[in-house]
Design a protein around this motif. Structure first.
Motif, PDB file in Angstrom:
ATOM      1  N   GLN A 136       8.416  -5.714  -5.307  1.00 51.92           N
ATOM      2  CA  GLN A 136       9.230  -6.802  -5.870  1.00 51.92           C
ATOM      3  C   GLN A 136       9.577  -7.826  -4.789  1.00 51.92           C
ATOM      4  OE1 GLN A 136      12.826  -5.437  -7.792  1.00 51.92           O
ATOM      5  NE2 GLN A 136      13.311  -7.453  -8.620  1.00 51.92           N
ATOM      6  N   GLU A 137       9.915  -7.341  -3.601  1.00 53.31           N
ATOM      7  CA  GLU A 137      10.224  -8.256  -2.502  1.00 53.31           C
ATOM      8  C   GLU A 137       8.985  -9.057  -2.081  1.00 53.31           C
ATOM      9  OE1 GLU A 137      13.674  -6.292   0.240  1.00 53.31           O
ATOM     10  OE2 GLU A 137      11.782  -5.178   0.121  1.00 53.31           O
ATOM     11  N   LEU A 138       7.850  -8.387  -2.078  1.00 55.26           N
ATOM     12  CA  LEU A 138       6.610  -9.078  -1.715  1.00 55.26           C
ATOM     13  C   LEU A 138       6.257 -10.148  -2.743  1.00 55.26           C
ATOM     14  CD1 LEU A 138       4.439  -6.062  -0.489  1.00 55.26           C
ATOM     15  CD2 LEU A 138       5.695  -7.709   0.912  1.00 55.26           C
ATOM     16  N   ASP A 139       6.441  -9.826  -4.026  1.00 50.96           N
ATOM     17  CA  ASP A 139       6.169 -10.807  -5.086  1.00 50.96           C
ATOM     18  C   ASP A 139       7.089 -12.019  -4.941  1.00 50.96           C
ATOM     19  OD1 ASP A 139       4.232  -9.167  -6.139  1.00 50.96           O
ATOM     20  OD2 ASP A 139       5.518  -8.313  -7.699  1.00 50.96           O
ATOM     21  N   ALA A 140       8.363 -11.751  -4.619  1.00 49.66           N
ATOM     22  CA  ALA A 140       9.325 -12.851  -4.468  1.00 49.66           C
ATOM     23  C   ALA A 140       8.968 -13.721  -3.259  1.00 49.66           C
ATOM     24  CB  ALA A 140      10.740 -12.289  -4.317  1.00 49.66           C
ATOM     25  N   THR A 141       8.519 -13.094  -2.176  1.00 46.84           N
ATOM     26  CA  THR A 141       8.139 -13.846  -0.976  1.00 46.84           C
ATOM     27  C   THR A 141       6.919 -14.719  -1.250  1.00 46.84           C
ATOM     28  OG1 THR A 141       8.994 -12.070   0.436  1.00 46.84           O
ATOM     29  CG2 THR A 141       7.467 -13.655   1.447  1.00 46.84           C
TER      30      THR A 141
ATOM     31  N   SER B 273      11.398 -12.906   5.440  1.00 47.19           N
ATOM     32  CA  SER B 273      10.199 -12.237   4.923  1.00 47.19           C
ATOM     33  C   SER B 273       8.980 -13.144   5.050  1.00 47.19           C
ATOM     34  CB  SER B 273      10.389 -11.848   3.450  1.00 47.19           C
ATOM     35  OG  SER B 273      11.471 -10.957   3.307  1.00 47.19           O
ATOM     36  N   ALA B 274       9.154 -14.416   4.664  1.00 47.80           N
ATOM     37  CA  ALA B 274       8.044 -15.366   4.739  1.00 47.80           C
ATOM     38  C   ALA B 274       7.586 -15.552   6.182  1.00 47.80           C
ATOM     39  CB  ALA B 274       8.461 -16.702   4.133  1.00 47.80           C
ATOM     40  N   LEU B 275       8.537 -15.595   7.120  1.00 49.53           N
ATOM     41  CA  LEU B 275       8.173 -15.718   8.530  1.00 49.53           C
ATOM     42  C   LEU B 275       7.338 -14.526   8.985  1.00 49.53           C
ATOM     43  CD1 LEU B 275      11.442 -17.096  10.161  1.00 49.53           C
ATOM     44  CD2 LEU B 275       9.185 -18.164  10.260  1.00 49.53           C
TER      45      LEU B 275
ATOM     46  N   LEU C  92      -1.076  -5.497   7.280  1.00 43.92           N
ATOM     47  CA  LEU C  92      -0.003  -5.467   8.279  1.00 43.92           C
ATOM     48  C   LEU C  92       0.887  -4.248   8.082  1.00 43.92           C
ATOM     49  CD1 LEU C  92       1.207  -9.192   8.044  1.00 43.92           C
ATOM     50  CD2 LEU C  92      -0.509  -8.251   9.590  1.00 43.92           C
ATOM     51  N   ARG C  93       1.489  -3.820   9.176  1.00 44.75           N
ATOM     52  CA  ARG C  93       2.548  -2.814   9.081  1.00 44.75           C
ATOM     53  C   ARG C  93       3.836  -3.487   9.535  1.00 44.75           C
ATOM     54  NH1 ARG C  93       2.911   2.411   8.198  1.00 44.75           N
ATOM     55  NH2 ARG C  93       0.685   2.806   8.449  1.00 44.75           N
ATOM     56  N   PRO C  94       4.638  -4.015   8.600  1.00 45.18           N
ATOM     57  CA  PRO C  94       5.847  -4.754   8.978  1.00 45.18           C
ATOM     58  C   PRO C  94       6.873  -3.855   9.650  1.00 45.18           C
ATOM     59  CG  PRO C  94       5.767  -4.422   6.603  1.00 45.18           C
ATOM     60  CD  PRO C  94       4.455  -3.938   7.142  1.00 45.18           C
ATOM     61  N   SER C  95       7.792  -4.494  10.355  1.00 45.61           N
ATOM     62  CA  SER C  95       8.798  -3.739  11.109  1.00 45.61           C
ATOM     63  C   SER C  95       9.809  -3.045  10.195  1.00 45.61           C
ATOM     64  CB  SER C  95       9.541  -4.666  12.074  1.00 45.61           C
ATOM     65  OG  SER C  95      10.135  -5.741  11.357  1.00 45.61           O
ATOM     66  N   ARG C  96       9.912  -3.490   8.937  1.00 41.32           N
ATOM     67  CA  ARG C  96      10.790  -2.796   7.980  1.00 41.32           C
ATOM     68  C   ARG C  96      10.021  -2.572   6.685  1.00 41.32           C
ATOM     69  NH1 ARG C  96      12.894  -5.340   3.571  1.00 41.32           N
ATOM     70  NH2 ARG C  96      12.897  -7.632   3.486  1.00 41.32           N
ATOM     71  N   ALA C  97      10.534  -1.685   5.860  1.00 39.04           N
ATOM     72  CA  ALA C  97       9.866  -1.374   4.599  1.00 39.04           C
ATOM     73  C   ALA C  97      10.133  -2.475   3.558  1.00 39.04           C
ATOM     74  CB  ALA C  97      10.368  -0.034   4.067  1.00 39.04           C
TER      75      ALA C  97
ATOM     76  N   LEU D 195       0.845  -1.191   0.000  1.00 40.90           N
ATOM     77  CA  LEU D 195       0.000   0.000   0.000  1.00 40.90           C
ATOM     78  C   LEU D 195       0.883   1.246   0.000  1.00 40.90           C
ATOM     79  CD1 LEU D 195      -2.713  -1.076   2.609  1.00 40.90           C
ATOM     80  CD2 LEU D 195      -2.863  -1.141   0.112  1.00 40.90           C
ATOM     81  N   PRO D 196       0.357   2.372  -0.447  1.00 37.72           N
ATOM     82  CA  PRO D 196       1.171   3.598  -0.539  1.00 37.72           C
ATOM     83  C   PRO D 196       1.797   4.026   0.784  1.00 37.72           C
ATOM     84  CG  PRO D 196      -0.870   3.864  -1.774  1.00 37.72           C
ATOM     85  CD  PRO D 196      -0.979   2.570  -1.046  1.00 37.72           C
ATOM     86  N   ASP D 197       1.164   3.716   1.916  1.00 37.13           N
ATOM     87  CA  ASP D 197       1.710   4.151   3.203  1.00 37.13           C
ATOM     88  C   ASP D 197       2.686   3.146   3.803  1.00 37.13           C
ATOM     89  OD1 ASP D 197       0.023   2.116   3.937  1.00 37.13           O
ATOM     90  OD2 ASP D 197      -1.227   3.312   5.300  1.00 37.13           O
ATOM     91  N   GLY D 198       3.051   2.097   3.052  1.00 38.34           N
ATOM     92  CA  GLY D 198       4.023   1.127   3.529  1.00 38.34           C
ATOM     93  C   GLY D 198       3.424  -0.117   4.147  1.00 38.34           C
TER      94      GLY D 198
END
Length: 348
Positions: free
Chosen positions: A176-181, A218-220, A167-172, A146-149
């Motif tokens: 591309q990273e989300l697609d790979a995960t 990332s998957a965790l 979710l608001r993950p602890s890191r940005a 999402l635009p706000d991270g």
């Protein structure tokens, strides 16, 4: 050790007949009413003496001096354990339940149909507890940035069951990273439960950290039931609440409001229904349920586990007033659990 009041066979039969009569009529039962049903020729005076013994044993009470007797929770418990457990489902009920559950094309549809059947047979509330999120089987994962991270995580299980969470993950993360995960999860963990995925990822990090560190971490993050919010409110299907409103056992409006609030909260239902999974009985019966609300002595719960993926997945059952048709409800709950399990296997 058997209660002394139940040592004699005829005492047990009279108690069973009295419970059946009270379930049918809702009126205190007289010795004359029992004499008409009893297979032996006993005088009403003898039956009155036996009923007095059963009252002393805690199985009956007399609302008024001139009235007949009414079953106590102990009487219902005896009836469910020793009488109703020997019952068989009628051919008519088998056909009706099969018709109702036939033709479901998704887990949501079969759940709705099963809940309706359970509510009808109990004249109370039909409840189905879905597997906890940690036991959910992964068929496909999707993730969007999402635009706000924040990240939208969608986990799809066999049969089309979808769990989604923002979710608001602890890191940005980048898209591309989300697609790979998501691709990593879909390729390596299709058909795995979230608990099994987490265990395997943790093992990979312990033994092959250099190879898997980025993707596994990332998957965790996105497969943690605690992070995803394993909330019971999303895991309980309730049908037939309106039917319990008219039950005479809940004429007290304060008690009725408390009961409806407990049903609405749902987490209390989950803990009580899931207790059936831990017991060896195929059908679990609980008379008097103060875990749900304080005046729960007028409630009865009949539940059974259901399976999927060759293991117990969740539980289903009926919640109603203690004056319910135990023989029909117990056999129907067992049958619905079996058909529900079979239907989920086909959908999966």
């Amino acid at each position: 050790m058997r209660n002394p009041a139940l040592q004699e066979r005829r005492n047990r039969q009279i108690l069973a007949d009295l419970v059946r009569t009270y379930i049918e009529t809702g009126e205190p039962v007289s010795s004359r009413a029992i004499s008409k049903r009893f297979e032996e020729s006993l005088s009403t005076a003898t039956i009155r003496n036996i009923m007095a013994d059963l009252e002393d044993g805690g199985f009956l009470y007399q609302p008024h001096t001139s009235a007949g007797r009414v079953p106590t929770p102990a009487a219902y418990r005896f009836f469910a354990q020793e009488i109703a457990s020997q019952a068989t489902l009628s051919v008519e009920d088998q056909s009706w339940i099969q018709r109702e559950l036939t033709g479901a094309h998704s887990a949501a549809e079969i759940t709705e149909k099963a809940g309706h059947v359970l509510a009808e047979v109990s004249r109370g509330v039909g409840i189905i507890v879905a597997p906890p999120l940690r036991s959910a089987v992964l068929e496909h994962a999707r993730m969007w940035l999402l635009p706000d991270g924040r990240v939208v995580v969608v986990l799809i299980s066999p049969g089309g069951n979808t769990r989604d969470k923002v979710l608001r993950p602890s890191r940005a993360f980048t898209q591309q990273e989300l697609d790979a995960t998501a691709d990593f999860l879909n390729r390596h963990y299709n058909g795995w439960t979230l608990d099994a995925i987490r265990s395997d990822l943790l093992q990979k990090l312990a033994t092959e950290r250099e190879r898997y560190e980025t993707l596994a971490q990332s998957a965790l993050t996105f497969c943690d039931p605690a992070v995803l919010g394993d909330s019971v409110g999303q895991r309980v299907y309730v049908e037939g609440t309106a039917q319990i409103v008219g039950a005479p056992e809940f004429a007290d409006q304060n008690q009725l409001r408390e009961l409806l609030a407990a049903i609405e909260e749902k987490h209390r239902l989950v803990s009580v229904l899931n207790a059936c999974i831990e017991t060896p009985e195929p059908v679990f019966v609980q008379i008097g349920i103060k875990e749900i609300f304080q005046a729960g002595q007028n409630l009865a719960l009949i539940s059974a586990p259901y399976s999927g993926q060759d293991q117990v997945q969740g539980s289903l059952g009926v919640l109603g007033p203690t004056r319910l048709d135990y023989e029909r409800a117990m056999t129907a709950v067992a049958y619905v659990a079996r058909l529900f399990s079979e239907a989920l296997q086909k959908i999966e």
